[in-house]
Design an enzyme around this catalytic site. Structure first.
Site, mmCIF file in Angstrom:
data_model
loop_
_atom_site.group_PDB
_atom_site.id
_atom_site.type_symbol
_atom_site.label_atom_id
_atom_site.label_comp_id
_atom_site.label_asym_id
_atom_site.label_seq_id
_atom_site.Cartn_x
_atom_site.Cartn_y
_atom_site.Cartn_z
ATOM 1 N N ALA A 1 45.322 59.228 24.032
ATOM 2 C CA ALA A 1 43.780 59.506 24.250
ATOM 3 C C ALA A 1 43.189 58.811 25.418
ATOM 4 O O ALA A 1 44.005 57.947 25.893
ATOM 5 C CB ALA A 1 43.286 58.606 22.883
ATOM 6 N N GLY B 1 48.086 59.224 21.528
ATOM 7 C CA GLY B 1 47.812 60.678 20.938
ATOM 8 C C GLY B 1 48.554 61.583 21.699
ATOM 9 O O GLY B 1 48.555 62.873 21.086
ATOM 10 N N GLU C 1 51.073 62.102 19.291
ATOM 11 C CA GLU C 1 50.525 62.789 18.006
ATOM 12 C C GLU C 1 50.456 64.242 18.259
ATOM 13 O O GLU C 1 50.453 64.808 17.224
ATOM 14 C CB GLU C 1 49.297 61.949 17.899
ATOM 15 C CG GLU C 1 49.680 60.616 17.433
ATOM 16 C CD GLU C 1 48.290 59.902 16.940
ATOM 17 O OE1 GLU C 1 47.652 59.316 17.849
ATOM 18 O OE2 GLU C 1 48.161 59.456 15.827
ATOM 19 N N GLU D 1 49.880 52.346 20.397
ATOM 20 C CA GLU D 1 48.470 52.169 20.115
ATOM 21 C C GLU D 1 48.398 50.569 19.769
ATOM 22 O O GLU D 1 47.096 49.917 19.952
ATOM 23 C CB GLU D 1 47.737 52.808 18.854
ATOM 24 C CG GLU D 1 47.418 54.170 19.279
ATOM 25 C CD GLU D 1 48.598 55.368 19.300
ATOM 26 O OE1 GLU D 1 49.730 54.904 19.442
ATOM 27 O OE2 GLU D 1 48.564 56.524 19.228
HETATM 28 C C1 LIG Z 1 32.876 53.606 14.091
HETATM 29 C C2 LIG Z 1 34.319 53.424 14.221
HETATM 30 C C3 LIG Z 1 34.868 54.978 14.137
HETATM 31 C C4 LIG Z 1 36.269 54.797 14.263
HETATM 32 C C5 LIG Z 1 37.163 56.017 14.362
HETATM 33 C C6 LIG Z 1 37.629 56.470 15.858
HETATM 34 C C7 LIG Z 1 38.522 57.780 15.886
HETATM 35 C C8 LIG Z 1 38.812 57.885 16.964
HETATM 36 C C9 LIG Z 1 40.374 58.737 16.586
HETATM 37 C C10 LIG Z 1 41.149 58.703 17.867
HETATM 38 C C11 LIG Z 1 42.429 58.542 17.449
HETATM 39 C C12 LIG Z 1 43.185 58.323 18.620
HETATM 40 C C13 LIG Z 1 44.490 57.920 18.558
HETATM 41 C C14 LIG Z 1 45.120 57.750 19.755
HETATM 42 C C15 LIG Z 1 45.086 56.590 20.372
HETATM 43 C C16 LIG Z 1 45.959 56.684 21.774
HETATM 44 O O1 LIG Z 1 46.397 57.464 22.150
HETATM 45 S S1 LIG Z 1 45.487 55.167 22.660
HETATM 46 C C17 LIG Z 1 46.411 55.150 24.152
HETATM 47 C C18 LIG Z 1 47.770 55.317 23.950
HETATM 48 N N1 LIG Z 1 48.445 55.460 25.253
HETATM 49 C C19 LIG Z 1 49.003 54.546 25.622
HETATM 50 O O2 LIG Z 1 48.875 53.462 25.435
HETATM 51 C C20 LIG Z 1 49.768 54.747 27.164
HETATM 52 C C21 LIG Z 1 48.834 54.194 28.179
HETATM 53 N N2 LIG Z 1 49.406 54.303 29.384
HETATM 54 C C22 LIG Z 1 50.792 54.010 29.806
HETATM 55 O O3 LIG Z 1 51.578 53.445 29.326
HETATM 56 C C23 LIG Z 1 50.998 54.219 31.545
HETATM 57 O O4 LIG Z 1 49.890 54.508 31.927
HETATM 58 C C24 LIG Z 1 52.147 55.320 31.542
HETATM 59 C C25 LIG Z 1 51.477 56.675 30.816
HETATM 60 C C26 LIG Z 1 53.528 55.209 31.059
HETATM 61 C C27 LIG Z 1 52.195 55.835 33.046
HETATM 62 O O5 LIG Z 1 52.536 54.687 33.644
HETATM 63 P P1 LIG Z 1 52.426 54.436 35.253
HETATM 64 O O6 LIG Z 1 52.863 55.807 35.944
HETATM 65 O O7 LIG Z 1 53.188 53.283 35.533
HETATM 66 O O8 LIG Z 1 50.874 54.471 35.710
HETATM 67 P P2 LIG Z 1 49.992 53.305 35.160
HETATM 68 O O9 LIG Z 1 49.536 52.802 36.473
HETATM 69 O O10 LIG Z 1 50.003 52.662 34.074
HETATM 70 O O11 LIG Z 1 48.774 54.416 35.112
HETATM 71 C C28 LIG Z 1 48.077 55.159 35.914
HETATM 72 C C29 LIG Z 1 46.487 55.010 35.888
HETATM 73 O O12 LIG Z 1 46.364 55.743 34.721
HETATM 74 C C30 LIG Z 1 45.502 55.068 33.574
HETATM 75 N N3 LIG Z 1 45.719 55.591 32.412
HETATM 76 C C31 LIG Z 1 46.948 55.354 31.840
HETATM 77 N N4 LIG Z 1 47.105 55.755 30.492
HETATM 78 C C32 LIG Z 1 45.837 56.096 30.222
HETATM 79 C C33 LIG Z 1 45.190 56.539 29.057
HETATM 80 N N5 LIG Z 1 45.638 56.566 27.971
HETATM 81 N N6 LIG Z 1 43.769 56.759 29.119
HETATM 82 C C34 LIG Z 1 43.068 56.468 30.291
HETATM 83 N N7 LIG Z 1 43.848 55.951 31.514
HETATM 84 C C35 LIG Z 1 44.783 55.803 31.497
HETATM 85 C C36 LIG Z 1 45.635 53.758 34.140
HETATM 86 O O13 LIG Z 1 44.668 52.934 33.814
HETATM 87 C C37 LIG Z 1 45.922 53.819 35.615
HETATM 88 O O14 LIG Z 1 44.737 53.946 36.250
HETATM 89 P P3 LIG Z 1 43.924 52.565 37.069
HETATM 90 O O15 LIG Z 1 43.559 51.516 35.736
HETATM 91 O O16 LIG Z 1 42.771 53.130 37.481
HETATM 92 O O17 LIG Z 1 45.008 52.139 37.740
#
Ligand SMILES: CCCCCCCCCCCCC/C=C/C(=O)SCCNC(=O)CCNC(=O)[C@H](O)C(C)(C)COP(=O)(O)OP(=O)(O)OC[C@H]1O[C@@H](n2cnc3c(N)ncnc32)[C@H](O)[C@@H]1OP(=O)(O)O
Length: 719
Positions: free
Chosen positions: A61, A100, A103, A123
């Site tokens: 997500a 996500g 998922e 997450e």
């Molecule tokens: C009232 C209340 C209501 C509540 C109900 C709400 C319901 C909502 C339902 C929604 C359900 C959602 C369920 C799912 C949740 C998720 O998926 S949470 C996200 C899970 N994913 C992660 O944690 C992965 C995170 N990312 C990483 O681990 C790494 O980025 C990578 C993918 C392994 C890549 O690594 P690398 O190549 O080293 O690059 P990075 O430097 O880490 O990242 C590059 C830039 O990308 C940005 N980024 C990375 N992942 C995300 C992301 N998921 N979303 C947004 N941005 C992301 C990262 O920040 C870097 O950018 P900069 O910060 O600008 O450098």
């Protein structure tokens, strides 16, 4: 944001396009919904493949959306629509399928992964749970124990492990999308009922209650107050005990609690802060994106004590060739044995060959003549370090970067002893250097941007959270630690015990309270520093004036313990007692309690009742206050730098986001008010005097943490 193409006549290929990680933003979700609709309504399409552009399936997500009102097509119905499709949908997983993203893949009927892909449900590390059906589908697919492990730890698994666990159906070394298209053609027309994971029951598990009880106990222990791991266990329990629809309802309820929690905000802040510190900048205006690092192929470490050994291992593990120098033969042999052992154990854990040949040992500093970078890790003595730097300047080829691992000495002073001060930076590792995540890269006014860029780049290569900081006493981490420790000493004088102080801090989430931590690192370390600063006075003077040194309140308690030979764990006695020297189990020590009683009596101090709140406020707000001084002085470029340092190197609980984030959560006005309150009570304690930056931020309306940078710039320009 999701592109649709038809290939091989009858396979619809949906490509997620949202660089850099194809996060599932509102636009991507809408794109997928539209593309799936197109594929299902096209009679020529027999099967569908979902993949991501640029070699990454999906990073989950879009975390940036969590802070705002989430609009657009929701994830859960989108994944349901894919699972209930009447044509096979195959996920082609390259790079990462996380959160996500995984998922989404679990909603597909088949999953093909590239051999280098990594999969996971991380997450929990963002204070959430896999709430797009992940907590319900994964246990149904791979069983409760394996799913609990993945979901509560958030760990990423390799494609090989994913295959073994049954998360993916096939692993390929070739083009994943081509393999998925071929696979999709081969399964077209097959019944999809057995492939819809949500319709499966969870695999049978004997003694389910006992399993959950055991896991919950373990998770509670290691969570140190974090709520998401516990919610993850509860969600998996729902999968194991309830029909899918009810399990999803439970997943939603649990997520609703987590989603708006302060812990989730803190953990998501940490995620972005860790990336933000890579975009370093110096007061001179030099920045990460305009400063080119130099290639480092060969490095050297001078001095093979505990720190030097760890640094050698950290460097060798990145594949660098390392010259390890120790002048004494016996120490060199011992170090060689220790380093080889560490490399072998590390390699075994990571399933790779140990980089033993990468390290060359020498007694002669001349051996470093052709290296690109040297890290000096000799004893903390300015005369010795100066001599080493002068030798290095004479021996090394022109342009070699000279780094010091000092934790307490002046990097500028060392730099000024060399003909090329622009090549000198501090690389402050934390013990054990091959394990601890943190690296402070310390620049002086004369360090070149290229030197900083090179050290930061090397830190990244070693897998460290590398933070560029200015040069000052204690840099960032240890400078902030000083008032924290001093407050803890003052609390003992006023009536607290080490147990009470440590309990308050451990309940807050630190792995160890300040006294257990001091016992572990050795009380003699601080004693030596205080002696060097002229603070330690022998004798048994009593009364208030005996506790004022250099014009400010001073507690000699730590010195007195050292005079008794109580150096902590290594001597079996410190703030606690231990079964034997080196033992780790701290036990309350009646001797210490009567020593404290006698000390208070000698100084006319009357013990009073101190509660946990006072411990937290005095220790933590004093530390935070120093953080504001550091920001005001420009030693750290922003609050994220301080927070990353504290979370990755000082045990600050991640779910509280770091000290500056915590101050922001508590409210700057409240922190200021409590500091003023304690300062009135203890006027002889300068570190309780609120920093002028804190005052000015409160006066300017306490902007949220992401606006501090702007506010600080504005406030500085008004000075
Ligand atoms: C009232 C209340 C209501 C509540 C109900 C709400 C319901 C909502 C339902 C929604 C359900 C959602 C369920 C799912 C949740 C998720 O998926 S949470 C996200 C899970 N994913 C992660 O944690 C992965 C995170 N990312 C990483 O681990 C790494 O980025 C990578 C993918 C392994 C890549 O690594 P690398 O190549 O080293 O690059 P990075 O430097 O880490 O990242 C590059 C830039 O990308 C940005 N980024 C990375 N992942 C995300 C992301 N998921 N979303 C947004 N941005 C992301 C990262 O920040 C870097 O950018 P900069 O910060 O600008 O450098």
């Amino acid at each position: 944001m999701a592109e649709y193409n038809r290939v091989s006549e009858c396979v619809g290929v949906i490509t997620l396009r949202n660089p850099p990680v194809n996060a599932l933003s509102a636009a991507v979700r809408q794109g997928i919904v539209d593309a799936v609709q197109r594929a299902l309504s096209d009679p020529n399409v027999k099967s569908v493949v979902i993949c991501g552009q640029n070699g990454i399936f999906c990073g989950g997500a879009d975390i940036k959306e969590f802070g705002s009102n989430m609009t657009g097509h929701p994830l859960i119905p989108m994944i349901h629509a894919i699972e209930s499709a009447n044509k096979p949908v195959v996920a082609a997983i390259e790079g990462s399928a996380l959160g996500g993203g995984l998922e989404l893949a679990l909603g597909c009927h088949y999953r093909i992964a590239h051999s280098k892909a990594r999969l996971g449900l991380p997450e929990v590390s963002l204070g959430l749970l896999p709430a797009a059906g992940g907590s319900q589908r994964l246990p149904r697919l791979i069983g409760v124990p394996a799913a609990l492990n993945l979901i509560t730890t958030g760990r990423h698994v390799t494609a090989a492990e994913a295959l073994q666990l049954g998360i993916v159906d096939q692993v390929t070394d070739h083009n994943t999308v081509d393999a998925a298209v071929k696979f999709a053609l081969s399964v077209a027309g097959r019944s999809l009922d057995p492939r819809r994971i949500s319709t499966h029951p969870c695999p049978q598990q004997p003694d389910l209650d006992a399993l959950f009880e055991e896991v919950m106990q373990k998770v509670r222990q290691s969570a140190r107050g974090a709520i998401a791991p516990i919610a993850c266990v509860q969600a998996v329990r729902a999968a194991a005990t309830l029909p899918y629809a009810q399990g999803m309802e439970r997943e939603r309820e649990l997520m609703a609690t987590l989603f708006t929690s302060g812990q989730a905000r803190a953990l998501q802040y940490c995620f972005f802060a860790e990336r933000a510190v890579g975009r370093w900048r110096m007061p001179s205006g030099a920045r990460w994106d305009t400063s080119k690092s130099r290639p480092v192929h060969k490095a050297a470490v001078i001095g093979l004590g505990t720190m030097g050994r760890g640094i050698t291992v950290a460097l060798a593990q990145t594949g660098l060739s390392v010259i390890a120098v120790e002048t004494q033969e016996k120490q060199l042999m011992e170090a060689k044995q220790a380093i080889s052992g560490m490399l072998e154990r590390g390699a075994k854990r990571r399933g790779v060959a140990p980089a033993l040949d990468g390290v060359i040992y020498s007694q002669n500093i001349q051996a470093v003549a052709d290296v690109d970078l040297v890290i000096e890790a000799v004893f903390e003595d300015i005369a010795l370090k100066t001599k080493v730097f002068q030798q290095l300047s004479a021996v090394c080829k022109p342009g070699t970067l000279l780094c010091t691992n000092t934790s307490a000495l002046d990097v500028d002073q060392l730099a000024s002893e060399t003909p090329n001060p622009e090549l000198v930076v501090g690389m402050h590792f934390f013990a054990p250097a091959h394990v601890m995540k943190l690296l402070e890269v310390v620049y002086g006014p004369r360090s070149s941007p290229q030197a900083v860029a090179t050290a930061m780049q090397l830190g990244k290569k070693m897998g460290k959270a590398s933070v560029a900081v200015g040069n000052c006493r204690g840099f960032v981490g240890n400078r902030m630690l000083k008032p924290y420790i001093e407050e803890a000493f003052f609390l003992l004088e006023e009536g607290a015990t080490p147990e009470l102080v440590d309990q308050a801090l451990e309940e807050f989430g630190f792995p160890m309270g300040v006294f257990r931590m001091s016992d572990l690192s050795g009380l003699d370390v601080g004693w030596r520093v205080r002696k060097g600063d002229g603070l330690v006075e022998p004798g048994t003077a009593s009364g208030r004036f005996a506790r004022i040194r250099q014009g400010r309140r001073y507690s000699p308690l730590g010195d007195l313990l050292c005079e008794e030979g109580r150096f902590g764990q290594k001597t079996g006695r410190g703030w606690y007692q231990y079964d034997k020297p080196g033992s780790r189990v701290a036990r309350s020590d009646p001797w210490l309690h009567s020593f404290l009683g006698a000390y208070r009596a000698q100084h006319g101090l009357v013990a009073r009742r101190i509660d946990h709140q006072e411990v937290l406020e005095r220790c933590l707000y004093a530390l935070i206050n120093e953080g504001f001084h550091i920001l005001d002085d420009g030693i750290a470029a922003g609050p994220e730098d301080i927070d990353v340092i504290y979370v990755s190197g000082y045990g600050w609980p991640r779910h509280r986001g770091g000290p500056m984030f915590y101050a922001n959560m508590v409210g700057l006005a409240k922190v200021l008010e409590r500091l003023e309150h304690y300062q009135q009570l203890h006027p002889e304690v300068p570190h309780l005097q609120p920093s002028s930056l804190l005052r000015r931020l409160v006066a300017s309306g306490s902007p949220p943490i992401h606006k501090w940078g702007e506010a600080i710039k504005k406030l500085h320009s008004q000075l």
